[in-house]
Motif scaffolding. Structure first.
Motif, PDB file in Angstrom:
ATOM      1  N   ILE A   7       0.836  -1.201   0.000  1.00  0.00           N
ATOM      2  CA  ILE A   7       0.000   0.000   0.000  1.00  0.00           C
ATOM      3  C   ILE A   7       0.869   1.248   0.000  1.00  0.00           C
ATOM      4  CG2 ILE A   7      -1.708   1.318   1.299  1.00  0.00           C
ATOM      5  CD1 ILE A   7      -2.828  -1.120  -0.102  1.00  0.00           C
ATOM      6  N   GLY A   8       1.919   1.257   0.807  1.00  0.00           N
ATOM      7  CA  GLY A   8       2.822   2.398   0.822  1.00  0.00           C
ATOM      8  C   GLY A   8       3.478   2.615  -0.522  1.00  0.00           C
ATOM      9  N   ALA A   9       3.908   1.528  -1.179  1.00  0.00           N
ATOM     10  CA  ALA A   9       4.568   1.645  -2.473  1.00  0.00           C
ATOM     11  C   ALA A   9       3.612   2.171  -3.538  1.00  0.00           C
ATOM     12  CB  ALA A   9       5.114   0.281  -2.888  1.00  0.00           C
ATOM     13  N   LEU A  10       2.379   1.674  -3.523  1.00  0.00           N
ATOM     14  CA  LEU A  10       1.402   2.135  -4.503  1.00  0.00           C
ATOM     15  C   LEU A  10       1.111   3.624  -4.335  1.00  0.00           C
ATOM     16  CD1 LEU A  10      -1.079  -0.886  -4.476  1.00  0.00           C
ATOM     17  CD2 LEU A  10       0.520  -0.279  -6.295  1.00  0.00           C
ATOM     18  N   HIS A  11       1.185   4.114  -3.104  1.00  0.00           N
ATOM     19  CA  HIS A  11       0.958   5.544  -2.888  1.00  0.00           C
ATOM     20  C   HIS A  11       2.170   6.388  -3.297  1.00  0.00           C
ATOM     21  CE1 HIS A  11      -2.645   4.352  -0.608  1.00  0.00           C
ATOM     22  NE2 HIS A  11      -3.062   5.575  -0.906  1.00  0.00           N
ATOM     23  N   ILE A  12       3.366   5.833  -3.217  1.00  0.00           N
ATOM     24  CA  ILE A  12       4.510   6.566  -3.757  1.00  0.00           C
ATOM     25  C   ILE A  12       4.313   6.768  -5.262  1.00  0.00           C
ATOM     26  CG2 ILE A  12       6.990   6.521  -4.211  1.00  0.00           C
ATOM     27  CD1 ILE A  12       7.362   5.023  -1.601  1.00  0.00           C
ATOM     28  N   LEU A  13       3.835   5.715  -5.932  1.00  0.00           N
ATOM     29  CA  LEU A  13       3.564   5.842  -7.365  1.00  0.00           C
ATOM     30  C   LEU A  13       2.391   6.775  -7.623  1.00  0.00           C
ATOM     31  CD1 LEU A  13       3.958   2.126  -8.547  1.00  0.00           C
ATOM     32  CD2 LEU A  13       5.428   4.057  -9.161  1.00  0.00           C
ATOM     33  N   GLY A  14       1.280   6.580  -6.896  1.00  0.00           N
ATOM     34  CA  GLY A  14       0.081   7.354  -7.172  1.00  0.00           C
ATOM     35  C   GLY A  14       0.199   8.809  -6.775  1.00  0.00           C
ATOM     36  N   VAL A  15       0.660   9.049  -5.539  1.00  0.00           N
ATOM     37  CA  VAL A  15       0.769  10.426  -5.049  1.00  0.00           C
ATOM     38  C   VAL A  15       2.024  11.090  -5.600  1.00  0.00           C
ATOM     39  CG1 VAL A  15       0.961  11.877  -2.994  1.00  0.00           C
ATOM     40  CG2 VAL A  15      -0.507   9.836  -2.957  1.00  0.00           C
ATOM     41  N   GLY A  16       3.168  10.430  -5.431  1.00  0.00           N
ATOM     42  CA  GLY A  16       4.438  11.060  -5.766  1.00  0.00           C
ATOM     43  C   GLY A  16       4.724  11.128  -7.253  1.00  0.00           C
ATOM     44  N   ALA A  17       4.670   9.966  -7.931  1.00  0.00           N
ATOM     45  CA  ALA A  17       5.031   9.940  -9.350  1.00  0.00           C
ATOM     46  C   ALA A  17       3.923  10.522 -10.221  1.00  0.00           C
ATOM     47  CB  ALA A  17       5.360   8.509  -9.773  1.00  0.00           C
ATOM     48  N   ILE A  18       2.706   9.976 -10.097  1.00  0.00           N
ATOM     49  CA  ILE A  18       1.619  10.456 -10.960  1.00  0.00           C
ATOM     50  C   ILE A  18       1.192  11.861 -10.542  1.00  0.00           C
ATOM     51  CG2 ILE A  18      -0.753  10.039 -11.697  1.00  0.00           C
ATOM     52  CD1 ILE A  18      -0.191   7.039 -11.434  1.00  0.00           C
ATOM     53  N   GLY A  19       0.970  12.071  -9.237  1.00  0.00           N
ATOM     54  CA  GLY A  19       0.594  13.404  -8.784  1.00  0.00           C
ATOM     55  C   GLY A  19       1.666  14.438  -9.078  1.00  0.00           C
ATOM     56  N   GLY A  20       2.917  14.100  -8.776  1.00  0.00           N
ATOM     57  CA  GLY A  20       4.006  15.060  -8.972  1.00  0.00           C
ATOM     58  C   GLY A  20       4.276  15.368 -10.428  1.00  0.00           C
ATOM     59  N   MET A  21       4.336  14.326 -11.268  1.00  0.00           N
ATOM     60  CA  MET A  21       4.657  14.576 -12.673  1.00  0.00           C
ATOM     61  C   MET A  21       3.503  15.256 -13.396  1.00  0.00           C
ATOM     62  SD  MET A  21       7.106  14.405 -14.875  1.00  0.00           S
ATOM     63  CE  MET A  21       8.321  13.142 -14.460  1.00  0.00           C
ATOM     64  N   THR A  22       2.271  14.868 -13.086  1.00  0.00           N
ATOM     65  CA  THR A  22       1.153  15.553 -13.748  1.00  0.00           C
ATOM     66  C   THR A  22       1.081  17.019 -13.322  1.00  0.00           C
ATOM     67  OG1 THR A  22      -0.369  14.735 -12.046  1.00  0.00           O
ATOM     68  CG2 THR A  22      -0.238  13.481 -14.087  1.00  0.00           C
ATOM     69  N   LEU A  23       1.321  17.301 -12.054  1.00  0.00           N
ATOM     70  CA  LEU A  23       1.322  18.692 -11.609  1.00  0.00           C
ATOM     71  C   LEU A  23       2.394  19.483 -12.338  1.00  0.00           C
ATOM     72  CD1 LEU A  23       0.095  20.726  -9.556  1.00  0.00           C
ATOM     73  CD2 LEU A  23       1.925  20.059  -7.992  1.00  0.00           C
ATOM     74  N   ALA A  24       3.582  18.903 -12.479  1.00  0.00           N
ATOM     75  CA  ALA A  24       4.671  19.588 -13.164  1.00  0.00           C
ATOM     76  C   ALA A  24       4.338  19.835 -14.632  1.00  0.00           C
ATOM     77  CB  ALA A  24       5.955  18.761 -13.042  1.00  0.00           C
ATOM     78  N   VAL A  25       3.824  18.824 -15.312  1.00  0.00           N
ATOM     79  CA  VAL A  25       3.544  18.947 -16.744  1.00  0.00           C
ATOM     80  C   VAL A  25       2.337  19.838 -16.995  1.00  0.00           C
ATOM     81  CG1 VAL A  25       2.833  17.658 -18.796  1.00  0.00           C
ATOM     82  CG2 VAL A  25       4.640  16.748 -17.324  1.00  0.00           C
ATOM     83  N   MET A  26       1.280  19.690 -16.194  1.00  0.00           N
ATOM     84  CA  MET A  26       0.076  20.504 -16.411  1.00  0.00           C
ATOM     85  C   MET A  26       0.369  21.981 -16.193  1.00  0.00           C
ATOM     86  SD  MET A  26      -3.134  18.230 -14.909  1.00  0.00           S
ATOM     87  CE  MET A  26      -2.613  18.357 -13.193  1.00  0.00           C
ATOM     88  N   SER A  27       1.128  22.307 -15.165  1.00  0.00           N
ATOM     89  CA  SER A  27       1.429  23.720 -14.908  1.00  0.00           C
ATOM     90  C   SER A  27       2.340  24.275 -15.986  1.00  0.00           C
ATOM     91  CB  SER A  27       2.053  23.886 -13.522  1.00  0.00           C
ATOM     92  OG  SER A  27       3.204  23.082 -13.385  1.00  0.00           O
ATOM     93  N   ARG A  28       3.351  23.500 -16.381  1.00  0.00           N
ATOM     94  CA  ARG A  28       4.270  23.971 -17.413  1.00  0.00           C
ATOM     95  C   ARG A  28       3.545  24.180 -18.743  1.00  0.00           C
ATOM     96  NH1 ARG A  28      10.001  23.361 -18.259  1.00  0.00           N
ATOM     97  NH2 ARG A  28      10.468  23.758 -20.451  1.00  0.00           N
TER      98      ARG A  28
END
Length: 401
Positions: free
Chosen positions: A302-323
């Motif tokens: 569960i912790g690993a899936l949240h690193i992917l969901g929150v950190g990778a998907i959330g972080g990269m989409t936030l970076a790309v959408m804002s840029r």
């Protein structure tokens, strides 16, 4: 001069539908806040959720097939015309696919009052319509590196189909579908992040110093960095044995980490709109490694899936959408201070949510609540900063480079 009804101009839709990045990047931000706010109300016992799927299944489904699909829709409707030179989709098409995405969200929210088959049909309609338009645009200049996104989008849709087949009662594939969807989006990040992160870093470094060392990409790592995350998604979707999937996922994380090490991320720390891409990719590295180890029995899944969901998907989409929003609106590529703060909040939210799973007990509730609060704050800051960009015309003079 009198204008006949047949020659009257077609009324235009609101500016929000003029470009795919406007409505979908706004929708992704709004849903990121709303879905997690509702989830936190349930986790704290402040509200009961009336959804037909269980609360945990609803949460997982809507973050992957709701939030992430909006981000993908905005990205592909914006990027594919740039890749191929195809005309951008009309405002009416953008409004159509936005309506299909929204219909899917409403159907899942009201699944308790609708037949499961109707919920499935409504929720599964968005991706095929988006994909068909992508195919039409990509065939103008068909390139394998771009056509691969149709295959990945098909995997994403198939993952959602497996979830709905379970909810209808025809199979027991909910877990495969959820993990397949999450890992397919992670694979898209591996592909897209592997393109844009070193490219945008190179551009930024050379603008500051034409003699600056630039990111290094090595072909064997590039191949492994794309192939292994895709294979991980395929294995997750197929329900392959955990030891095999875990080993491939860990190898994908190692390959991603070796790629990232050559991209000179430390040189971008003064440029938030660039280092946010590195941060999102770093979360992909950690998430793939952690999930692989979890399937091998060495950490919390569960912790690993949240690193992917929150950190990778959330972080990269936030970076790309804002840029993309800043750049395509004709403004200089500088992140507002509030958006730069949001970039930093997402990795903190991911690590806090991982810690809540790794150390259950009294810390679990506080860690989950804290991670959700950081996530909501990050996307509220994103919405406040970029709302004027989405809802106003592009400036006559500006710099979209």
């Amino acid at each position: 001069m009198t204008m006949t009804a047949s020659s009257a101009p077609t009324p235009s839709l609101p500016i929000l539908f003029r470009d795919g990045w406007r409505v979908f990047f706004m929708a992704a931000g709004l849903y990121a806040v709303a879905a997690i706010a509702v989830w936190l109300l349930w986790t704290t016992g402040a509200a009961e959720l009336p959804f037909a799927p269980g609360p945990i299944a609803w949460h997982a489904h809507e973050m992957v097939f709701g939030f992430a699909s909006a981000a993908l829709g905005g990205f592909f409707l914006t990027a594919v015309p740039n890749w191929t030179g195809a005309p951008a989709p009309s405002d009416r098409f953008v409004a159509l696919v936005a309506g299909l995405w929204l219909a899917g969200r409403v159907a899942v929210w009201f699944a308790g009052a609708l037949p499961a088959g109707v919920v499935a049909l409504l929720d599964l309609a968005f991706v095929p319509v988006l994909g068909a338009r992508m195919v039409a645009m990509l065939m103008i200049k068909p390139k394998p590196q771009n056509l691969m996104f149709i295959a990945l989008l098909t995997l994403f849709w198939t993952s959602n189909l497996l979830v709905h087949l379970d909810w209808i009662g025809w199979s027991a594939t909910e877990a495969q579908g959820m993990r397949g969807g999450l890992l397919t989006v992670s694979a898209m990040i591996a592909v897209l992040g592997g393109r844009v992160t070193p490219a945008f870093t190179r551009n930024a470094l050379l603008r500051g110093n034409p003699a600056a060392p630039v990111p290094v990409s090595r072909k064997p790592l590039e191949i492994a960095g794309v192939a292994l995350p895709i294979l991980t998604a395929l294995l997750a979707l197929a329900g392959a044995p955990d030891p095999l999937t875990g080993a491939v996922a860990a190898a994908a994380g190692i390959a991603a980490g070796l790629r990232l090490a050559g991209w000179r991320g430390l040189s971008t720390l003064g440029d938030p709109i660039v280092w946010a891409l590195h941060a999102g990719y770093a979360m992909l590295v950690l998430g793939l490694l952690a999930w692989g180890l979890a399937l091998l029995g060495l950490s919390s899944e569960i912790g690993a899936l949240h690193i992917l969901g929150v950190g990778a998907i959330g972080g990269m989409t936030l970076a790309v959408m804002s840029r993309a929003s800043i750049g395509h609106s004709g403004r200089p590529l500088r992140a507002p201070a509030t958006v730069a703060l949001a970039y930093g909040l997402i990795p903190l939210a991911a690590l806090l949510r991982w810690a809540a799973s790794a150390w259950p007990g009294s810390f679990h509730a506080a860690g989950t609540l804290g991670a959700g609060a950081l996530w909501i704050l990050a996307f509220v800051l994103y919405l406040l900063a970029l709302w004027p960009i989405w809802t106003t015309p592009r400036p006559v003079k500006g710099n979209a480079s």
